[in-house]
Write an enzyme that holds these catalytic residues in place. Structure first.
Site, PDB file in Angstrom:
ATOM      1  N   GLU A  10      -3.986   2.362  -7.156  1.00  0.00           N
ATOM      2  CA  GLU A  10      -4.364   3.385  -6.195  1.00  0.00           C
ATOM      3  C   GLU A  10      -3.556   4.660  -6.443  1.00  0.00           C
ATOM      4  O   GLU A  10      -2.470   4.827  -5.872  1.00  0.00           O
ATOM      5  CB  GLU A  10      -4.086   2.893  -4.775  1.00  0.00           C
ATOM      6  N   HIS A  68       0.859  -1.195   0.000  1.00  0.00           N
ATOM      7  CA  HIS A  68       0.000   0.000   0.000  1.00  0.00           C
ATOM      8  C   HIS A  68       0.893   1.243   0.000  1.00  0.00           C
ATOM      9  O   HIS A  68       1.979   1.235   0.611  1.00  0.00           O
ATOM     10  CB  HIS A  68      -0.904  -0.015   1.243  1.00  0.00           C
TER      11      HIS A  68
END
Ligand code: PGA
Length: 223
Positions: free
Chosen positions: A147, A90
């Site tokens: 993302e 992430h």
């Protein structure tokens, strides 16, 4: 298959987490795989209740190392049987914890050694290097989450057709039709526009997953 993943990040005590599960209710759908990624300490306690709500569990990270003398690290093998998925790379891990592309690639290898499905988060402009660091033998087993940094937690989601183009690019780089999902300020109001993109197979949800009713609305908007 469509994936909807609730990423709670470092939010919620165990009491708040249990309250979320008491309140969450969404109609099951055979094509939607609902996945909850709570903080590590809550995984064991939430497993049964999550399952009775039709939610699979994901860890938010794992160690790049196997079992051993790595204080503070949680190995993939310790999560075997507890979670089916693990979020890896992430942008918050890469940014605040200085994870390198190679660290993420090592985590992918650890996850797959015990059959946890890696959900590898990537962003522009590093996408190609982030993917190439992962051993090609693992590529067919990945879920990839695109993302964009400009969209995470900002309330400013990516243009859905642009996310679709990036999803195609990911499949081209990997030469495999892996599921590519989108993450970044997705809400019940905009999720439909992402789901209508042919190359996208779901979404990773941060802020809009923290309230059980908001997340249930988002799930219903995806059906
Ligand atoms: P957001 O977070 O939905 O709050 O933008 C998404 C993510 O970081 O996974």
């Amino acid at each position: 298959m469509t994936y909807l993943i609730a990423n709670w990040k470092s939010h919620k005590t165990i009491v708040e987490a249990q309250h979320w599960l008491d309140e969450f209710s969404a109609p099951p759908h055979p094509d939607i795989n609902l996945i909850l990624a709570p903080p590590f300490p809550h995984l064991t306690a939430l497993k049964q209740a999550a399952s009775s709500h039709g939610l699979s569990l994901a860890a938010q990270d794992i160690s790049p190392f196997p079992d051993g003398a790595y204080t503070g690290a949680v190995s993939a093998r310790q999560l075997e049987g507890l979670v089916e998925y693990v979020l890896l790379g992430h942008s918050e891990r890469r940014r605040y914890f200085h994870e390198t592309h190679q660290d993420v690639a090592n985590k992918v290898a650890q996850a797959l050694s015990v059959n946890l499905t890696p959900i590898v988060c990537i962003d522009q402009p590093y996408l190609s290097a982030q993917l190439s660091a992962i051993e090609p033998v693992y590529w067919p087993h990945l879920i990839v989450a695109y993302e964009p940094l400009s969209a995470i937690g900002t309330g400013d989601p990516e243009d859905p057709s642009r996310a679709n183009t990036v999803a195609r690019q990911v499949k081209d780089i990997l030469s495999v039709d892996v599921p590519v999902i989108y993450g970044g300020s997705a809400t019940s109001d905009n999720i439909g526009t992402f789901f209508s993109q042919p190359a996208l197979a779901g979404a990773l949800i941060g802020q809009s997953s923290l309230d059980p009713h908001t997340f249930a609305d988002l799930v219903k908007s995806s059906l």
